[in-house]
Design an enzyme around this catalytic site. Structure first.
Site, PDB file in Angstrom:
ATOM      1  N   ASP A   1     -20.588  -6.309  -3.980  1.00 11.20           N
ATOM      2  CA  ASP A   1     -20.934  -5.692  -2.315  1.00 11.20           C
ATOM      3  C   ASP A   1     -20.002  -4.094  -3.461  1.00 11.20           C
ATOM      4  OD1 ASP A   1     -20.310  -8.133  -1.160  1.00 11.20           O
ATOM      5  OD2 ASP A   1     -18.601  -8.417  -1.350  1.00 11.20           O
TER       6      ASP A   1
ATOM      7  N   CYS B   1       4.499  27.367   3.870  1.00 13.04           N
ATOM      8  CA  CYS B   1       3.299  26.883   4.964  1.00 13.04           C
ATOM      9  C   CYS B   1       1.909  26.695   4.353  1.00 13.04           C
ATOM     10  CB  CYS B   1       3.583  28.453   5.994  1.00 13.04           C
ATOM     11  SG  CYS B   1       3.081  30.179   4.781  1.00 13.04           S
TER      12      CYS B   1
ATOM     13  N   ASP C   1     -18.363  -9.738   4.627  1.00 10.21           N
ATOM     14  CA  ASP C   1     -18.481 -10.011   3.120  1.00 10.21           C
ATOM     15  C   ASP C   1     -18.286 -11.711   3.827  1.00 10.21           C
ATOM     16  OD1 ASP C   1     -19.474 -11.556   1.146  1.00 10.21           O
ATOM     17  OD2 ASP C   1     -18.464 -10.952   0.163  1.00 10.21           O
TER      18      ASP C   1
ATOM     19  N   ASP D   1     -15.144  -8.254  -1.594  1.00  7.79           N
ATOM     20  CA  ASP D   1     -14.671  -8.372  -2.179  1.00  7.79           C
ATOM     21  C   ASP D   1     -15.326  -8.731  -3.353  1.00  7.79           C
ATOM     22  OD1 ASP D   1     -15.280 -10.556  -1.460  1.00  7.79           O
ATOM     23  OD2 ASP D   1     -13.685 -11.365  -2.742  1.00  7.79           O
TER      24      ASP D   1
ATOM     25  N   CYS E   1       0.737  29.895   1.734  1.00  8.79           N
ATOM     26  CA  CYS E   1       1.250  29.780   0.407  1.00  8.79           C
ATOM     27  C   CYS E   1       0.417  28.470  -0.977  1.00  8.79           C
ATOM     28  CB  CYS E   1       2.665  28.948   0.764  1.00  8.79           C
ATOM     29  SG  CYS E   1       4.203  29.864   1.397  1.00  8.79           S
TER      30      CYS E   1
END
Length: 798
Positions: free
Chosen positions: A700, A108, A510, A696, A111
């Site tokens: 950018d 859980c 872009d 890309d 833990c």
């Protein structure tokens, strides 16, 4: 092996001479190997017993001399060896070490919190995050300050077992755990049936006319059946509770363990003293239903966690070198030449040296159609070779392969917690304390007014209100959605992606390589000097040799075999410049190539986007063409239909940008921007805009890093991918829409899970305190609540 033979050999482990009279040895690879000291013998024995004998087969040099270590730490000191760490430890950008661990015993959120709390206290630990759904942890530490074995020993000391994650090993561990649960479940089930039959005789007084001694006899028989259930079947609950109590925290199994032990103690007292009520059937049913619920929950969570781990199984265990020798794939190094036959999986990331084939990359990109690959193309580990015989050169180490990065980044995304999850975990921890207080008050009240019912009502309160479902509500949903995004070919690099995707109201795109294919073609050259077209193209190609933009590839066919320019300067977002024979050559945008040219670009030259100049005088201009992606229009239209404003943000000149924007029905165009200009535009947007940026290229990178959420195209540059929050592996833009749809569905399911978990506890608590919930109903309700939450999250895998 005799003492004399030992003395004539070097230590098989560290390579140092074996002292005369030494008797230390270890059987490795079918032979007794000499050892120089008990330290080397201990470490070598640990390596063999841990199933890592292949270390000795493939190591490139002897290990360091081992000091004698305490017996309980021998198995952990193994992981400090540099050769062994190569298989699972990765070095981060800040020169820290990072490892993904499999952790046994996590049940859980408490833990996970306990492990994280204990490790962050250790010197050298940068971060530790534990995923309760996958039972994995991501540990980052400074190896100069602390060894991995010490950190693993800290985890062991608080009652959990941790080791470097291996897909096959974790699957075997999962099957072993499930087998143990089945044994415990079987014993609890058989005992429950027997005790229930006896309980019917006792409670419904079928044998009411029998004497007092026979009634006590039935109680003793019930005790015999219930005891193995309490001592063996319920053991996982006690272990987890004890871990929590040792660390002064409260987990889900604390109230469950208290309920079981109190019920057994009261029943044992009543049986021995022959007075009072017994609850042996409740103990057996408690344990049976709790184990059944935990068993079903583990199976469901396993389904959610298996997707990323299964990716690693696609990488073959063996590889065939060009000389025909077969070696373990994990021992491949950069520069090794490997042959791959049709139908085989590629064993590593590399470059094809010889051959033509099709490759099935669906496991990485989500695209089912095989793609053509030929000499010079990159192939990835785990993908499937189609119909050609391929010779490839390994270009990337195993730990840095694309498939390893996908698994690692998926783990990071799954380990990240949105604010609502952190809030739920904190509430769950305090809720356990509240349950114990409420249970104590409940017992006191009923003991004063109806003492014969006080115990079972208290047991119902302890069990029925356990907040297991609350802790599972968010992690299971995030794990499932992250796995599904991986199948779609979307790689998450940041944990906030799913949260932010739901809020996006502006899409910034872009142009080149994003809205267009990035397959730039040269369609026309215009000369402005007495230089021939062939010479102008050669000079342009030699300058563009030093660029990584799609435009540069359009000139690649005109390059010379030898490099023409030295010391080329790449001015990001503008172009390139270099000196040759005292002349300055430039290529790029008009205002960069002709920086001192006073005349503005003539109207009939506007369609030429790339200019070549020498000493600020125009030499040539080039007209380029880049086809628009088929899915670009669909992306723009669907975003606009959903109320998302679309902007094209490009470094291209306005003429080309406007042409593309018109075809895609984009009304807002910001063209001719440098990287800083793009970032400035982003900063100028109103604070109410939540921006998703898609790009890309190198230019950018700043705006990808500065946006609220960013996506890098799979075919883009490495710097763009490292700056983005998501990477689109297959370059299919419509996957962005699918990701947003999945994020919205994930948010909805998390809200449903939290509403159910909180609603259940708010309803069941007053009923249990009022004595209206029988103990076995409480167990069924708690288990069903957790299973419902996990099952609801599994819908995200579809």
């Amino acid at each position: 092996m005799t003492k004399e033979n030992h003395a004539n050999h070097d230590c098989y482990h560290c390579g140092e001479p074996v002292p005369s009279g030494s008797t230390f040895s270890v059987e490795i690879l079918g032979q007794a190997r000499p050892m120089c000291c008990p330290g080397c013998e201990a470490v070598a024995t640990t390596i063999v017993q841990s199933g890592l004998t292949s270390y000795y087969e493939y190591r490139t040099e002897p290990a360091e001399k081992a000091d004698l270590v305490p017996e309980q730490l021998q198995s952990l000191s193994l992981y400090d060896h540099a050769d062994i760490q190569q298989d699972f430890v990765r070095t981060t950008d800040k020169h820290h070490s990072e490892v993904s661990l499999s952790v046994e015993g996590v049940s859980c959120a408490a833990c996970a919190w306990l492990i994280e709390k204990q490790l962050v206290r250790e010197a050298g630990v940068i971060s530790i995050r534990v995923n309760t759904t996958t039972h994995r942890a991501l540990l980052v530490w400074d190896p100069e300050q602390v060894q991995l074995s010490h950190l693993l020993s800290v985890i062991h000391k608080i009652g959990y077992k941790a080791s470097p994650f291996e897909a096959d090993a974790q699957e075997q561990q999962y099957h072993n755990t499930m087998k143990q649960y089945l044994y415990k479940l079987g014993i609890a089930g058989i005992a429950t049936m027997q005790v229930m039959m006896l309980a019917i005789a006792l409670y419904f007084e079928v044998f009411g006319d029998l004497d007092h001694e026979f009634r006590n006899y039935l109680r003793w028989v019930s005790l015999i059946f219930a005891t193995p259930v309490l001592l063996y079947s319920a053991l996982p609950f006690y272990i987890n509770a004890w871990r929590n109590l040792k660390a002064f925290t409260l987990g889900m199994d604390v109230p469950v363990s208290i309920a079981l032990l109190f019920a057994y103690a009261a029943s044992l007292y009543a049986t021995v003293m022959e007075k009072g009520e017994v609850f042996f059937e409740s103990i057996s049913m408690f344990t049976f239903f709790l184990l059944l619920g935990r068993f079903l929950e583990m199976r469901a969570r396993r389904q959610a966690a298996a997707a990323s781990a299964n990716l690693l199984k696609l990488v073959p265990s063996m590889a065939t070198l060009a000389n025909g020798e077969q070696i373990a794939a994990k021992t491949l190094k950069i520069g090794d030449v490997v042959t791959v036959l049709p139908g085989e999986h590629f064993p590593a990331d590399g470059e094809i040296q010889k051959g033509l084939t099709t490759v099935n990359e669906s496991m990485l990109t989500g695209e089912s159609v095989p793609v053509k690959r030929t000499t010079g193309d990159t192939v990835y580990a785990g993908t499937i070779n189609g119909d050609g015989n391929i010779t490839m050169t390994v270009t990337v180490n195993r730990n840095d392969s694309l498939i390893s990065n996908i698994v690692r980044l998926q783990d990071e995304a799954q380990l990240s917690k949105p604010k609502v999850a952190e809030l739920a975990d904190n509430v769950a921890r305090y809720f356990v304390a509240a349950i114990l207080i409420i249970a104590a008050v409940t017992w006191y009240y009923w003991h004063q007014h109806q003492p014969e019912d006080a115990l079972w009502i208290t047991l119902a309160v302890l069990v029925a209100t356990c907040p297991c479902a609350l802790s599972l509500a968010t992690p299971t949903a995030i794990t499932c959605s992250t796995s599904t995004l991986g199948k779609l070919g979307i790689l998450l690099r940041r944990g906030h992606v799913l949260e932010t995707l739901c809020k996006v109201n502006r899409l910034v795109l872009d142009k080149t390589g994003t809205l267009t294919e990035g397959n730039v073609r040269l369609i026309e050259t215009k000369l402005f000097s007495d230089m021939s077209e062939q010479q102008a193209l050669m000079y342009a190609a030699e300058l563009e040799r030093f660029a990584n933009h799609p435009i540069a590839q359009a000139f690649s066919a005109y390059r010379r075999s030898e490099v023409l320019f030295d010391n080329v300067e790449n001015v990001i977002g503008c172009g390139l410049k270099a000196d040759r024979d005292g002349n300055e050559w430039r290529i790029g945008k008009y205002d960069f190539a002709l920086s001192s040219e006073k005349d503005v670009i003539h109207s009939d030259n506007k369609h030429y986007s790339v200019w070549l100049s020498c000493n600020d005088k125009p030499v040539a201009a080039f007209k380029l063409d880049d086809p628009i992606r088929q899915e670009s229009l669909e992306l723009v239209e669907q975003c606009q239909q959903q109320g998302i404003q679309v902007t094209m943000l490009t470094g291209d000149n306005s003429v080309h940008a406007e042409t593309v924007a018109k075809q895609l029905h984009i009304s807002e165009v910001v063209a001719n921007q440098s990287p800083q200009g793009k970032l400035n535009y982003l900063c100028s947007l109103p604070s109410s805009d939540v921006v998703l940026m898609v790009g890309d290229g190198v230019n950018d990178a700043p705006v990808l890093a500065g946006a609220h959420l960013s996506v890098a195209m799979g075919g883009g540059t490495d710097i763009a991918k490292s700056s983005a929050d998501m990477v689109l592996l297959g370059d299919k833009l419509e996957r962005i829409l699918e990701a947003r749809k999945l994020a919205i569905k994930t948010r909805k399911i998390i809200r449903e899970n939290l509403s159910w978990a909180l609603g259940y506890n708010l309803i069941i608590l007053p009923l249990a305190v009022s004595g209206l919930v029988a103990p076995y109903i409480a167990v069924v309700g708690m288990s069903a609540s957790s299973i419902i939450v996990v099952s609801n999250s599994l819908r995200l895998l579809k």
